[in-house]
Design an enzyme around this catalytic site. Structure first.
Site, short mmCIF file in Angstrom:
data_model
loop_
_atom_site.label_atom_id
_atom_site.label_comp_id
_atom_site.label_asym_id
_atom_site.label_seq_id
_atom_site.Cartn_x
_atom_site.Cartn_y
_atom_site.Cartn_z
N VAL A 38 -4.10 -1.18 0.81
CA VAL A 38 -3.36 -1.56 -0.40
C VAL A 38 -3.29 -3.09 -0.42
O VAL A 38 -2.77 -3.71 0.51
CB VAL A 38 -1.94 -0.96 -0.44
N ASN A 92 -1.79 -5.61 8.24
CA ASN A 92 -3.24 -5.43 8.25
C ASN A 92 -3.88 -6.34 7.20
O ASN A 92 -3.31 -6.53 6.12
CB ASN A 92 -3.59 -3.97 7.94
N ARG A 107 9.91 3.93 2.69
CA ARG A 107 9.25 4.71 3.74
C ARG A 107 7.78 4.93 3.39
O ARG A 107 7.45 5.24 2.23
CB ARG A 107 9.95 6.06 3.94
N ASP A 108 6.93 4.78 4.41
CA ASP A 108 5.50 5.04 4.22
C ASP A 108 5.29 6.52 3.92
O ASP A 108 5.90 7.40 4.54
CB ASP A 108 4.72 4.62 5.48
N ILE A 109 4.41 6.80 2.97
CA ILE A 109 4.15 8.18 2.53
C ILE A 109 3.40 8.98 3.60
O ILE A 109 3.43 10.21 3.60
CB ILE A 109 3.37 8.14 1.20
N HIS A 167 1.93 -6.36 2.87
CA HIS A 167 3.05 -5.52 3.32
C HIS A 167 3.12 -5.55 4.83
O HIS A 167 2.11 -5.61 5.52
CB HIS A 167 2.91 -4.08 2.81
P1 AMP Z 1 -2.46 -0.60 4.86
O1 AMP Z 1 -3.48 0.39 5.36
O2 AMP Z 1 -2.01 -1.59 5.90
O3 AMP Z 1 -2.91 -1.27 3.58
O4 AMP Z 1 -1.17 0.25 4.54
C1 AMP Z 1 -0.97 0.90 3.32
C2 AMP Z 1 0.09 1.91 3.57
O5 AMP Z 1 0.63 2.31 2.33
C3 AMP Z 1 -0.42 3.18 4.26
O6 AMP Z 1 0.26 3.35 5.50
C4 AMP Z 1 -0.10 4.28 3.25
O7 AMP Z 1 0.30 5.48 3.87
C5 AMP Z 1 1.01 3.65 2.44
N1 AMP Z 1 1.16 4.15 1.09
C6 AMP Z 1 0.20 4.31 0.16
N2 AMP Z 1 0.73 4.76 -1.00
C7 AMP Z 1 2.07 4.88 -0.78
C8 AMP Z 1 3.16 5.31 -1.59
N3 AMP Z 1 3.00 5.71 -2.85
N4 AMP Z 1 4.40 5.32 -1.03
C9 AMP Z 1 4.57 4.92 0.24
N5 AMP Z 1 3.58 4.51 1.05
C10 AMP Z 1 2.34 4.49 0.54
#
Ligand code: AMP
Length: 114
Positions: A96, A87, A29-31, A100
Protein backbone atom coordinates in the site's frame (compact mmCIF):
# COMPACT_ATOMS: atom_id res chain seq x y z
CA UNK A 1 0.33 10.31 -5.74
CA UNK A 2 -2.73 8.15 -6.42
CA UNK A 3 -5.46 7.64 -3.87
CA UNK A 4 -5.09 4.48 -1.79
CA UNK A 5 -7.29 2.37 0.43
CA UNK A 6 -5.76 4.14 3.43
CA UNK A 7 -7.03 7.52 2.22
CA UNK A 8 -10.47 5.94 1.98
CA UNK A 9 -10.12 4.85 5.63
CA UNK A 10 -9.10 8.40 6.62
CA UNK A 11 -12.20 9.75 4.84
CA UNK A 12 -14.34 7.02 6.50
CA UNK A 13 -15.40 5.73 3.08
CA UNK A 14 -14.50 2.18 4.07
CA UNK A 15 -14.61 0.72 7.57
CA UNK A 16 -11.60 0.10 9.77
CA UNK A 17 -11.05 -0.81 13.39
CA UNK A 18 -9.59 2.54 14.45
CA UNK A 19 -7.68 2.45 17.74
CA UNK A 20 -6.00 5.87 17.79
CA UNK A 21 -6.38 9.25 16.14
CA UNK A 22 -4.88 12.70 16.53
CA UNK A 23 -4.53 15.73 14.28
CA UNK A 24 -1.80 14.13 12.16
CA UNK A 25 -2.02 10.36 12.65
CA UNK A 26 -4.63 7.62 12.33
CA UNK A 27 -4.11 4.06 13.59
CA UNK A 28 -6.23 0.99 12.87
CA UNK A 29 -5.94 -2.78 13.13
CA UNK A 30 -4.37 -4.56 10.17
CA UNK A 31 -6.95 -6.59 8.25
CA UNK A 32 -4.49 -9.51 7.99
CA UNK A 33 -2.75 -9.53 11.38
CA UNK A 34 0.70 -11.11 11.66
CA UNK A 35 0.71 -11.02 15.47
CA UNK A 36 -1.93 -10.82 18.22
CA UNK A 37 -1.49 -7.04 18.07
CA UNK A 38 -0.97 -5.63 14.57
CA UNK A 39 -1.82 -1.97 14.18
CA UNK A 40 -0.98 0.37 11.29
CA UNK A 41 -0.09 4.01 12.05
CA UNK A 42 -0.52 6.28 9.04
CA UNK A 43 -0.01 10.01 8.45
CA UNK A 44 -3.22 11.78 7.46
CA UNK A 45 -1.32 13.60 4.70
CA UNK A 46 -0.20 10.83 2.37
CA UNK A 47 3.24 10.31 0.89
CA UNK A 48 3.82 7.08 -1.01
CA UNK A 49 7.09 5.73 0.43
CA UNK A 50 9.98 6.55 2.72
CA UNK A 51 11.85 7.60 -0.43
CA UNK A 52 9.56 10.61 -0.71
CA UNK A 53 10.74 12.12 2.58
CA UNK A 54 13.33 14.80 3.21
CA UNK A 55 14.74 16.06 6.50
CA UNK A 56 11.83 18.49 6.61
CA UNK A 57 9.60 15.44 7.11
CA UNK A 58 11.41 14.21 10.25
CA UNK A 59 8.48 15.24 12.44
CA UNK A 60 5.97 13.89 9.92
CA UNK A 61 7.37 10.36 10.17
CA UNK A 62 8.51 10.69 13.78
CA UNK A 63 4.92 11.21 14.85
CA UNK A 64 4.13 7.66 13.73
CA UNK A 65 6.82 6.25 16.04
CA UNK A 66 5.80 8.34 19.01
CA UNK A 67 2.12 7.48 18.54
CA UNK A 68 2.97 3.76 18.32
CA UNK A 69 5.09 3.84 21.48
CA UNK A 70 2.36 5.74 23.34
CA UNK A 71 -0.19 3.15 22.22
CA UNK A 72 2.09 0.32 23.40
CA UNK A 73 2.37 1.94 26.84
CA UNK A 74 -1.35 2.60 27.00
CA UNK A 75 -2.18 -1.00 26.08
CA UNK A 76 0.32 -2.39 28.60
CA UNK A 77 2.74 -4.30 26.35
CA UNK A 78 5.50 -1.68 26.07
CA UNK A 79 7.71 -3.28 28.72
CA UNK A 80 7.30 -6.77 27.32
CA UNK A 81 8.17 -5.51 23.86
CA UNK A 82 7.00 -4.97 20.33
CA UNK A 83 8.30 -4.27 16.84
CA UNK A 84 7.76 -1.34 14.47
CA UNK A 85 8.33 -1.74 10.73
CA UNK A 86 8.04 0.51 7.67
CA UNK A 87 8.26 -1.45 4.43
CA UNK A 88 9.56 0.40 1.37
CA UNK A 89 8.81 -0.57 -2.23
CA UNK A 90 8.89 -4.03 -3.78
CA UNK A 91 11.85 -5.63 -2.01
CA UNK A 92 10.71 -4.20 1.31
CA UNK A 93 7.33 -5.84 0.88
CA UNK A 94 5.30 -2.63 0.55
CA UNK A 95 1.85 -3.19 -0.96
CA UNK A 96 0.00 0.00 0.00
CA UNK A 97 1.68 3.17 -1.24
CA UNK A 98 0.74 5.45 1.63
CA UNK A 99 3.50 5.43 4.27
CA UNK A 100 2.53 3.34 7.28
CA UNK A 101 4.22 2.04 10.39
CA UNK A 102 3.38 -1.52 11.43
CA UNK A 103 3.21 -2.11 15.19
CA UNK A 104 3.46 -5.82 16.02
CA UNK A 105 3.18 -7.29 19.51
CA UNK A 106 1.69 -10.04 21.61
CA UNK A 107 4.11 -12.81 20.68
CA UNK A 108 7.86 -13.32 20.54
CA UNK A 109 8.92 -12.07 17.10
CA UNK A 110 11.65 -13.78 15.10
CA UNK A 111 14.78 -12.15 13.75
CA UNK A 112 15.81 -11.86 10.98
CA UNK A 113 12.35 -11.33 9.48
CA UNK A 114 11.47 -13.26 6.33
P1 AMP B 1 2.64 -3.19 3.50
O1 AMP B 1 2.76 -4.57 2.92
O2 AMP B 1 3.79 -2.81 4.39
O3 AMP B 1 2.36 -2.15 2.44
O4 AMP B 1 1.40 -3.25 4.47
C1 AMP B 1 0.08 -3.05 4.04
C2 AMP B 1 -0.78 -3.62 5.11
O5 AMP B 1 -2.08 -3.10 4.95
C3 AMP B 1 -0.91 -5.14 5.06
O6 AMP B 1 -0.42 -5.69 6.28
C4 AMP B 1 -2.40 -5.37 4.85
O7 AMP B 1 -2.88 -6.49 5.55
C5 AMP B 1 -2.99 -4.08 5.37
N1 AMP B 1 -4.27 -3.71 4.82
C6 AMP B 1 -4.64 -3.68 3.52
N2 AMP B 1 -5.91 -3.25 3.40
C7 AMP B 1 -6.36 -3.00 4.66
C8 AMP B 1 -7.59 -2.54 5.20
N3 AMP B 1 -8.64 -2.25 4.43
N4 AMP B 1 -7.70 -2.41 6.55
C9 AMP B 1 -6.66 -2.71 7.33
N5 AMP B 1 -5.46 -3.14 6.89
C10 AMP B 1 -5.31 -3.29 5.56
Amino acid sequence: MTDTIFNKIIRREIPADIVYEDEHVLAFRDINPQAPVHVLFIPKVAKATLNDLSMDDAEYVGRLMVAAASYAKQEGFAEKGYRTVINCNHDGGQTVFHIHLHLLAGRSLHWPPG
